[in-house]
Design a protein around this motif. Sequence first.
Motif, PDB file in Angstrom:
ATOM      1  N   LYS A  22      43.572  81.250  33.057  1.00 53.14           N
ATOM      2  CA  LYS A  22      43.719  82.688  32.850  1.00 53.14           C
ATOM      3  C   LYS A  22      44.535  83.015  31.603  1.00 53.14           C
ATOM      4  N   SER A  23      45.684  82.379  31.454  1.00 51.03           N
ATOM      5  CA  SER A  23      46.578  82.713  30.346  1.00 51.03           C
ATOM      6  C   SER A  23      46.331  81.868  29.105  1.00 51.03           C
ATOM      7  N   LYS A  24      45.661  80.730  29.274  1.00 50.13           N
ATOM      8  CA  LYS A  24      45.443  79.744  28.203  1.00 50.13           C
ATOM      9  C   LYS A  24      46.745  79.105  27.732  1.00 50.13           C
ATOM     10  N   GLN A  25      47.832  79.264  28.514  1.00 52.49           N
ATOM     11  CA  GLN A  25      49.048  78.531  28.218  1.00 52.49           C
ATOM     12  C   GLN A  25      48.869  77.081  28.655  1.00 52.49           C
ATOM     13  N   ALA A  26      49.445  76.161  27.852  1.00 53.83           N
ATOM     14  CA  ALA A  26      49.171  74.744  28.075  1.00 53.83           C
ATOM     15  C   ALA A  26      50.440  73.915  27.961  1.00 53.83           C
ATOM     16  N   ALA A  27      50.363  72.696  28.507  1.00 50.78           N
ATOM     17  CA  ALA A  27      51.419  71.701  28.338  1.00 50.78           C
ATOM     18  C   ALA A  27      50.768  70.379  27.960  1.00 50.78           C
ATOM     19  N   ILE A  28      51.464  69.616  27.151  1.00 49.02           N
ATOM     20  CA  ILE A  28      51.042  68.261  26.802  1.00 49.02           C
ATOM     21  C   ILE A  28      51.901  67.301  27.610  1.00 49.02           C
ATOM     22  N   VAL A  29      51.261  66.455  28.406  1.00 46.95           N
ATOM     23  CA  VAL A  29      51.982  65.519  29.262  1.00 46.95           C
ATOM     24  C   VAL A  29      51.875  64.113  28.671  1.00 46.95           C
ATOM     25  N   ASP A  30      53.008  63.499  28.410  1.00 49.16           N
ATOM     26  CA  ASP A  30      53.108  62.118  27.916  1.00 49.16           C
ATOM     27  C   ASP A  30      52.397  61.893  26.585  1.00 49.16           C
ATOM     28  N   PRO A  31      52.883  62.533  25.505  1.00 48.92           N
ATOM     29  CA  PRO A  31      52.312  62.292  24.178  1.00 48.92           C
ATOM     30  C   PRO A  31      52.811  60.961  23.605  1.00 48.92           C
ATOM     31  N   GLY A  32      52.150  59.888  23.978  1.00 46.74           N
ATOM     32  CA  GLY A  32      52.640  58.557  23.634  1.00 46.74           C
ATOM     33  C   GLY A  32      52.397  58.134  22.205  1.00 46.74           C
ATOM     34  N   GLY A  33      51.415  58.734  21.536  1.00 47.10           N
ATOM     35  CA  GLY A  33      51.087  58.346  20.175  1.00 47.10           C
ATOM     36  C   GLY A  33      49.867  59.101  19.695  1.00 47.10           C
ATOM     37  N   ASP A  34      49.357  58.713  18.523  1.00 50.44           N
ATOM     38  CA  ASP A  34      48.152  59.332  17.951  1.00 50.44           C
ATOM     39  C   ASP A  34      48.232  60.857  17.969  1.00 50.44           C
ATOM     40  N   PRO A  35      49.250  61.440  17.334  1.00 46.05           N
ATOM     41  CA  PRO A  35      49.407  62.898  17.404  1.00 46.05           C
ATOM     42  C   PRO A  35      48.218  63.672  16.859  1.00 46.05           C
ATOM     43  N   GLN A  36      47.476  63.067  15.930  1.00 46.85           N
ATOM     44  CA  GLN A  36      46.315  63.767  15.383  1.00 46.85           C
ATOM     45  C   GLN A  36      45.243  63.966  16.448  1.00 46.85           C
ATOM     46  N   LEU A  37      45.094  63.010  17.360  1.00 43.70           N
ATOM     47  CA  LEU A  37      44.126  63.159  18.454  1.00 43.70           C
ATOM     48  C   LEU A  37      44.572  64.254  19.420  1.00 43.70           C
ATOM     49  N   ILE A  38      45.862  64.317  19.684  1.00 44.87           N
ATOM     50  CA  ILE A  38      46.392  65.336  20.586  1.00 44.87           C
ATOM     51  C   ILE A  38      46.198  66.720  19.976  1.00 44.87           C
TER      52      ILE A  38
END
Length: 209
Positions: A22-38
Amino acid sequence: MAYQIIPVTPFQQNCTLIWCDKSKQAAIVDPGGDPQLIQAAVDKAGVEVTKILLTHGHLDHVGASSIIQQRYQVPLIGPHKDDDFWISKMAMQCQMFGFPEVASFTPDRWLEHGDVIEIGELKLEVRHCPGHTPGHVVFVDHDNQLAIVGDVLFNGSIGRTDFPKGDHPTLINAIKTQLYTLDDAYQFLPGHGPMSSIGHEKEFNGYTR
C-alpha cells in the motif's frame, strides 16, 4: 508483504527486499554485498527504502551495510547487541572469509526480543534466536505468516555453530521455542537456499527431530 530475494556475495546469501504494497515503503534485510544488485532491485520495484534490517553480524549478511546506508540515508537496525562481537570485527571477518575489506559500522539501533518493526503498514515481530551467533534475531510477519530467519534454520538444515560464540544446544532451543512454535503454515526465508515452511521442517528436518 511483497518481497524479492537478491542473492549476493560468493556465498549466495539471500538479501531480501521487503515492502508494504500500500505505502511502497521498504526495508533491505541483510545487505551482505553486491550493492549494485540491491540498488537495481530497489529501482525496479519502485519502492522507498526506509530502513535496513540485520539478522546477525556475519560478513556475508552485513558487508554492504555502510554503502547501502550511505546510498539511502536510512537507519541501520539490528541485530541484538550480543552480535557486537562480530560487527566490531569487520577487518577480522574479511580476513577469515577471504573477502575484500569493508567499512566497519555501528547500528543505529540494537534490537531486543519482542520489539516490533514497522514498514508502512507491515509489522515485524523481533525474536532473539541465538546459537549461530549470540545476537541473531529473526523477523516474523504474523499477518502474512512469513518469517525472515537468517542463518537459524534452512530448508533441510540448520545454521552452523562452529564459529566463535556459536552454540549448538542454544541454536536447537531457539529453533524449537521461537520458530517451531509458529503455525505449521508459516513460510520462511532463510539466509541461504530455498524457502520452506515451519511444518515441513518440523516433520522432515533431521537436525531438529
